[in-house]
Each structure stands twice: as C-alpha cells, then as structure tokens.
Scaffold this active site. Structure first.
Site, PDB file in Angstrom:
ATOM      1  N   ASP A  92       3.593   2.496 -14.414  1.00 44.55           N
ATOM      2  CA  ASP A  92       2.753   3.394 -14.801  1.00 44.55           C
ATOM      3  C   ASP A  92       2.559   3.695 -16.208  1.00 44.55           C
ATOM      4  O   ASP A  92       3.305   2.897 -17.030  1.00 44.55           O
ATOM      5  CB  ASP A  92       3.194   4.894 -14.052  1.00 44.55           C
ATOM      6  CG  ASP A  92       4.726   5.144 -14.595  1.00 44.55           C
ATOM      7  OD1 ASP A  92       5.370   4.323 -15.479  1.00 44.55           O
ATOM      8  OD2 ASP A  92       5.359   5.923 -14.083  1.00 44.55           O
ATOM      9  N   SER A  93       2.055   4.726 -16.761  1.00 39.21           N
ATOM     10  CA  SER A  93       1.902   4.855 -18.327  1.00 39.21           C
ATOM     11  C   SER A  93       2.958   5.584 -18.986  1.00 39.21           C
ATOM     12  O   SER A  93       3.251   5.590 -20.386  1.00 39.21           O
ATOM     13  CB  SER A  93       0.801   5.497 -18.471  1.00 39.21           C
ATOM     14  OG  SER A  93       0.729   6.967 -18.273  1.00 39.21           O
ATOM     15  N   GLY A  95       3.177   8.830 -18.653  1.00 39.68           N
ATOM     16  CA  GLY A  95       2.651  10.027 -18.931  1.00 39.68           C
ATOM     17  C   GLY A  95       3.010  11.234 -18.029  1.00 39.68           C
ATOM     18  O   GLY A  95       3.480  12.006 -18.459  1.00 39.68           O
ATOM     19  N   ASP A 146      -2.656   9.165 -19.451  1.00 40.03           N
ATOM     20  CA  ASP A 146      -3.297  10.131 -18.936  1.00 40.03           C
ATOM     21  C   ASP A 146      -2.684  11.651 -19.015  1.00 40.03           C
ATOM     22  O   ASP A 146      -1.260  11.425 -19.125  1.00 40.03           O
ATOM     23  CB  ASP A 146      -4.086   9.872 -17.580  1.00 40.03           C
ATOM     24  CG  ASP A 146      -2.748   9.832 -16.496  1.00 40.03           C
ATOM     25  OD1 ASP A 146      -1.630   9.646 -16.825  1.00 40.03           O
ATOM     26  OD2 ASP A 146      -3.144  10.186 -15.245  1.00 40.03           O
ATOM     27  N   GLN A 195      -9.013  11.772 -13.237  1.00 42.11           N
ATOM     28  CA  GLN A 195      -8.384  13.141 -13.044  1.00 42.11           C
ATOM     29  C   GLN A 195      -9.269  14.120 -12.655  1.00 42.11           C
ATOM     30  O   GLN A 195     -10.616  13.525 -12.226  1.00 42.11           O
ATOM     31  CB  GLN A 195      -7.623  13.316 -14.456  1.00 42.11           C
ATOM     32  CG  GLN A 195      -6.484  12.591 -14.764  1.00 42.11           C
ATOM     33  CD  GLN A 195      -5.314  13.035 -13.806  1.00 42.11           C
ATOM     34  OE1 GLN A 195      -5.221  13.923 -13.049  1.00 42.11           O
ATOM     35  NE2 GLN A 195      -4.099  12.127 -13.860  1.00 42.11           N
ATOM     36  N   ASP A 272       1.666   4.045  -3.700  1.00 40.89           N
ATOM     37  CA  ASP A 272       2.918   3.892  -4.127  1.00 40.89           C
ATOM     38  C   ASP A 272       3.707   5.324  -3.878  1.00 40.89           C
ATOM     39  O   ASP A 272       2.721   6.188  -3.907  1.00 40.89           O
ATOM     40  CB  ASP A 272       3.321   3.679  -5.453  1.00 40.89           C
ATOM     41  CG  ASP A 272       3.004   4.755  -6.439  1.00 40.89           C
ATOM     42  OD1 ASP A 272       1.982   5.172  -6.694  1.00 40.89           O
ATOM     43  OD2 ASP A 272       4.036   5.433  -6.805  1.00 40.89           O
ATOM     44  N   CYS A 310      11.096  -2.744  15.621  1.00 42.64           N
ATOM     45  CA  CYS A 310      11.304  -3.250  14.315  1.00 42.64           C
ATOM     46  C   CYS A 310      11.895  -4.567  14.202  1.00 42.64           C
ATOM     47  O   CYS A 310      12.937  -4.685  14.581  1.00 42.64           O
ATOM     48  CB  CYS A 310      11.945  -2.006  13.458  1.00 42.64           C
ATOM     49  SG  CYS A 310      11.744  -2.331  11.624  1.00 42.64           S
ATOM     50  N   CYS A 312      12.973  -5.342  11.266  1.00 43.67           N
ATOM     51  CA  CYS A 312      13.790  -5.428   9.803  1.00 43.67           C
ATOM     52  C   CYS A 312      15.140  -5.816   9.815  1.00 43.67           C
ATOM     53  O   CYS A 312      15.895  -5.870  10.958  1.00 43.67           O
ATOM     54  CB  CYS A 312      13.589  -4.250   9.123  1.00 43.67           C
ATOM     55  SG  CYS A 312      14.868  -2.900   9.714  1.00 43.67           S
ATOM     56  N   CYS A 315      17.350  -3.262  11.940  1.00 42.31           N
ATOM     57  CA  CYS A 315      17.087  -3.115  13.186  1.00 42.31           C
ATOM     58  C   CYS A 315      17.257  -4.331  14.005  1.00 42.31           C
ATOM     59  O   CYS A 315      17.614  -4.376  15.414  1.00 42.31           O
ATOM     60  CB  CYS A 315      15.736  -2.668  13.492  1.00 42.31           C
ATOM     61  SG  CYS A 315      15.162  -0.696  12.808  1.00 42.31           S
ATOM     62  N   HIS A 354      15.138  -0.502   5.942  1.00 44.11           N
ATOM     63  CA  HIS A 354      14.346  -0.465   7.332  1.00 44.11           C
ATOM     64  C   HIS A 354      13.042   0.693   6.780  1.00 44.11           C
ATOM     65  O   HIS A 354      11.865   0.147   7.060  1.00 44.11           O
ATOM     66  CB  HIS A 354      14.980   0.720   8.346  1.00 44.11           C
ATOM     67  CG  HIS A 354      14.215   1.198   9.426  1.00 44.11           C
ATOM     68  ND1 HIS A 354      13.685   0.504  10.155  1.00 44.11           N
ATOM     69  CD2 HIS A 354      13.241   2.480   9.244  1.00 44.11           C
ATOM     70  CE1 HIS A 354      12.766   1.168  10.874  1.00 44.11           C
ATOM     71  NE2 HIS A 354      12.744   2.248  10.436  1.00 44.11           N
TER      72      HIS A 354
END
Lengths: 390, 390
Positions: A92-93, A95, A146, A195, A272, A310, A312, A315, A354
């Site tokens: 990220d920036s 900001g 930004d 924005q 994200d 699952c 993973c 699990c 998980h």
C-alpha cells in the site's frame, strides 16, 4: 511489468477470471491477498503460505518505513529477500496509516507531516516519498499515495464538498505518484486509487480522471472505513465494473467471505483484508458452513476438525485428506479449544492457517466455477452452505 | 513395554549409546525431549518436531489433569490422539507442579491436598491418582509420584534429616506407584526417581532401594531446583552411572548445552528442559558458537542466519542447506531482530524451531561421536566451538 489477461467472464454478473503476470510471478484472479503488515503474515510461516496456495501477499509501506527502516530494506534488495517470499507482493502507499494517526499528523497539498509513532521523529510523507519507499521495497504492485476520505468528518457524515476536495487532491497525488514512479525507473506496476467517498458522481469522476492517466491497474479505496454495510455494497456495485475491462481491479480492505463473493460478482479481481488472520487470533473461525467461535464450551470434547470439508494443515494434517473424506490427521476442535483456553501459541498458529486457507480456497472455488461457466450455481451453493451453520 | 539396548560405551567416561523401544516407537539415546506442558510444545507445530528429528516429547500430568481434564483425554484414548503426536511421550508425575503450589497445598504421607490453580476446586494427588491419570494419558513412559526435595527448606539449606525424610517418603510413594501401575494393567513403562537432595549417601540409599524394586528405567530428580551449579554437577557425577547399566537413565529438568554434554559423560541417556523453548521466546538463541541475543541492535542489518552451520528451517529454509554450505534459503538475523522488535509471532515461531533443532542436533552429534568412538574428541571440539563466540 504487469500483464493482465481476461480468461472468462460471467454473463450473468460482472465476474471475471483472469491471469495477472507480475515481476515475481503469475497470479490467478480473482485472488485474495493475505496481509503481511510488517513483512510477515501474522502467525504463519512463509512455507505455509506457499502450501495453502497464496499467490501474492500484501505489506504495509508505512510500517516497514518505520521498522526496520529503508537502510535495512535496501541492503536486502527489497522486501522479498528480507522476508524470504519469492512470489508477488503488493504494497500500500502508507496513506491510510498516516491518515489513521489522527491528531499526530497534518495533511497539506504537499503531503503529510507527522510524528513517528515509534520514536516521535518528525517525518514527512508525500506522493514522491511513498514512491521512493515502495521502490526500495521493490513490491510488484505499488499503490499511489491517496487521501482516504473518511465516512465521517468532524462528527457528521462527510459532505459531498468535503469528499470532492479530498478526491481531487488524491487525483493530483495520483499524477505526482505516477511522475515520481517513472522518474525513479521503478520496473513494477503502479495502481491508481478511485476515491470519492459515498458519492457515486464523485467516484465516476475520480475513475474517469484516473483512466485518462492510464495506470496498469486500479483500486477502489475509501471503502470499509466505517460506513454502513449497504453503502459499502452500493459502492462495490457502482465502481469496479466501470473500470477498464482489460486491467486488474483491486477492492481495498474488503472483507467477509460474503463480501468477496459479492465483490467478484461486481467485477473485482483482487482483495485484501486482515479479517482471516485477525479473527483467527481471536478464535473466530471461517468454515464452509458458517463461522465458529472456538472459545465456545460446546467444542470442549468435539473430535471433528474446524471444517470437515477442509484440507488445510489444521483440519487435515500432513496427509491433507479432509475429515469428510475419511482423513483423521487433523487437529480436533477439542484440541484447538484447549489451546485457546491455555493461551498456547499453537492455537492461533493453527487457526491462522485454517482461516487463510479458507479464504484462498474460496477464491480457488470461485475461479473454478468461472472456468466452468458456473459462477451463478456457485453463489447459490455458497450462500446455502454458509447458512447451514456449524 | 520398554526395551533398552546398549549399543556402545565410551571407555573414557560413563557415556553410552543406546536404543530405547517404547509402545509408540524407537528412541535413539542419548536423547533430548522437548517439553510440551499442555499437550503442545510451545510455539511449534507437531510436523516441525518430526522434521527436526524429535523422537520423544514430554508432557505434564498435572497441567493436563487441570485442562482439558481426564474426560476429554479419555475420549481421545490418551494424549497421542489429542495432540496428534504418534511417537513416544513421557509424562511427569505431577508431583513437581503440586509441590510448586507452595501455600496452596498440604503434603501428607497419603498424598497432597491442594486447591486447583484454575478454579480453586479442592483436589487430591497421590501415587495412585498420578498413576490413574498417566494411564488415561497413555504415555509411553510414566513417572512415579515423588516429593521433590527442595534445595532450601524454611530459609536454610535443607538438612540431611529433612532430605532423608523426604527421600524415604518418595521411596514409599515409588512402591505405591508401582503397585497401582500394575493394578491398572498399564501397558507402558514406569520409572522410579532417585531423590536425596544434595546428600550423596542419601542418593546412594535411594537408588539402591529403587533398584531393588526393579523399575524398567530410572530418573534422577531433585536437581535444577535452585542449587548452585557445582552441587548440581556433583550429583550428576555421583548418581547416574551407579544406576543399572542395562536400564535407561533420565536426568530431569537439565539443562544448558554444556550440561547435556556433561550429563552424557556422566552416563545419562535422557534429558528434558524448557530452556530451548523458553529462551527462544525471550530471544536467547543457542548456536554452535555460543549464545546470541536477537534483541541486540548489532543484529539489525545482519544478513547471516542465527547459526551459519545450522540446517533448521529458520536458518536454512525449505532447502535445508546451511549458510556455510552456500544455502541462502534461511531467515536472517536482521529479519528475526525485526520480528522481535515488532512483537510478531513469527519471531518466537522461528527461534523455537531453531533452539529445539540445536538441542536435538547436539544430541545427534553426540550419538554419532559415540558410534564412532570419538566422544572425547567431540567434547573438546564442542567446548572450543561454544567458546568461539557469535
């Protein structure tokens, strides 16, 4: 570099299936990016991220600027070598973090003056500084600086005039970011950020001006900043699909599993969120059949894994065979409940594996449904499964 | 079951090389046992323990009795299924923990009355109760209930009379433990524990009486309980080699790498200690060339791994090639310093892997030197290496 290839689109929604090629590798979209603020996805080994199919992770420019600092990062040739992650990274920036300092910072046209939360040093962040830091980090995707328009300003909902002022400054910062990025000869890809607060006309204006600047990819920012859910969904429905179809679209900081599925339907390629990792540490578990609180006493003697479907490590263990398919190599809810109760590190280690696996696998299932032309069916089954309850 | 085979002995010391066969597998001795108090070796995945060559781990009867409790443990058929560890486990008797409760407990001939530190419940521990709990846990090696004779009693060094009284009660508890163990039909192996404080004549008497009872293995207890180092070394030099040569010998709660090498020379086959795991969480790292504090600012920009000769996951990554052999897949001291400074979980996760690997690898090198008839050479090189400094 950045190459984005559209592989398939869903005729009944804005959902798309794509391939994103970056300097450190190829990313299949739609994708979720685990958040590794300080150069580590909290509580998880890089090798576990590989194993669970993470293709790209996020790191925070502001945090890494503060600690360990640019001299150390420079000596490692960037973030990849420092944290031993050889696949793509998005930064990220900085900001949002500077903005979050509140009383400790002053925002001007030139940039943001603030006091370091680590040692009180007086520092300055600007589009140019952000580009310089991200160039040292050598992240595959760089975000413009930004100003994150807040949902509320001085106790009232941010007005259109306030949101416009903020959005327009972000546009000027987009240009300055782009100029500095090119001046630095950064070989990676810079994204512009739409924005405009909760005002669709401003969002439209922001995205048109950014599209004129011809960024290789675009993000939708200023969502998940305290607004009611319906307003967030409104912006998700408005903005992503209006961005250029041949470029990747990233919805910043979102969200729940349901948000991700909706976001894909709205035309988003990249997500994200700290939710899977943070919730894991708090004992809130995402499963195919709904969410689960491992602290609840009803799990005390339950031999089942968190999610019987699952595969993973938590699990299904090293075998990787789901409980529902007869695998018995995983860790039980009873054991995870016990670890939580005793405050043992292994608890959040396993629940983090998980939850991240759940998010990454959800995106994999979405991609498969798009490949098969069955995204609509997937959405219906997803909603039914999640409503089933654990 | 327990079978112990002596493979080699060192003519210049009491060191021995052996093979210990237990219900859940074979253990090569001398061995270090990582401590997994609550059914988890703190901060490390079971699979990592396998990978670093752990052959047997320790768990604490008292803690598991309190949490999750015997009903849960019973439903899993014991500790192995609960914590997903399929190699041997040794459990202590719970005596040391009950003894450590101080004012919250009352010791009588019958057993120990105490208040649960978890919920205040009034509870009773006795040789019979300890055997019953350890039978539910189904640990491969069960320890008799003993009274840990403290180094100091009521502000003065424990007198010979006090130590004798305590030692004699432990002998009676040894008999009661043995009787109950057999009555329960426990299929595992019960160890007797030599006590006697810092008095060699009492130690001698204790071990002779225990040998008469014909346990399949013996431990030396009541060391590392606050005594000066030279007194501990005195007991280490006195007791182990006087125990039956054809049975395994376990020195409880010891110690530093130097203590382990000395202990092997004194005839010890098995060790346990929280030091590698606890120190890892505090940022104190064991390396071939001495100890290292990762918090120290001098590591801030150091690209080297913790130990350039180490092949653990922290030092050598997934490749497993040591830095000294050209491997560059490990994590740098700079990165670990950064993780420590930021309070990131990955810090103790990686340092725990390293410290445990260091201890297990040290024992492997000791075994190899015994196999090759070069234990004396090994000791000299070990001392020189450790004195070199990092």
């Amino acid at each position: 570099m950045l190459q984005f290839e559209l592989l398939a689109t869903d005729p009944a929604s804005h959902a798309r299936r794509g391939t994103l090629t970056l300097n450190h590798g190829v990313v299949q979209t739609p994708i979720f990016m685990p958040v590794g603020t300080y150069g580590t996805v909290k509580g998880v080994m890089p090798r576990s991220l590989h194993e669970m199919g993470a293709q790209i992770i996020l790191s925070n420019t502001f945090h890494l600027w503060m600690r360990p600092g640019l001299d150390v990062m420079q000596s490692f040739g960037g973030l990849h070598g420092f944290e031993q992650w050889n696949k793509p990274i998005l930064t990220d920036s900085g900001g949002f973090q500077v903005w979050s300092l509140g009383a400790m910072r002053k925002i001007t046209e030139e940039g943001v003056h603030f006091a370091s939360p680590v040692n009180g040093d007086k520092l300055f962040m600007s589009p140019e500084v952000s580009m310089q830091i991200q160039t040292v980090l050598n992240s595959d995707i760089v975000m413009q600086l930004d100003e994150c328009t807040p949902y509320e300003t001085k106790g009232h909902k941010t007005t259109e005039a306030e949101a416009r002022k903020s959005m327009e400054m972000s546009l000027r910062w987009a240009r300055r970011s782009q100029d500095e990025f090119h001046r630095l000869g950064n070989p990676n890809a810079l994204f512009g950020i739409v924005q405009g607060g909760m005002y669709k006309n401003l969002r439209q204006e922001s995205l048109e001006r950014l599209v004129e600047m011809d960024f290789p990819g675009y993000a939708v920012g200023g969502v998940s900043v305290g607004e009611p859910k319906d307003e967030m969904l409104d912006i998700m429905a408005h903005t992503p699909h209006r961005l250029p179809a041949h470029k990747p679209r990233y919805l910043m900081g979102v969200g729940t599993p349901e948000d991700l599925v909706q976001g894909v339907a709205d035309g988003v390629d990249m997500f994200d969120c700290v939710m899977p990792t943070r919730n894991a540490r708090n004992g809130t578990i995402f499963t195919r059949f709904g969410d689960l609180k491992i602290r609840n006493a009803r799990h005390k003697a339950d031999h089942q894994p968190l999610d019987p479907t699952c595969t993973c490590h938590a699990c299904a263990g090293t075998e990787g065979v789901a409980w529902a398919d007869g695998g018995r190599g995983g860790f039980s809810r009873a054991y995870l409940h016990h670890l939580d109760r005793c405050g043992e590190m292994l608890g959040p280690m396993l629940t983090t594996v998980h939850n991240l696996h759940y998010y990454l696998n959800l995106m994999r299932e979405i991609r498969e449904s798009l490949d098969a032309g069955r995204f609509g069916e997937f959405r219906a089954r997803f909603a039914a499964d999640r409503a089933q309850g654990v």
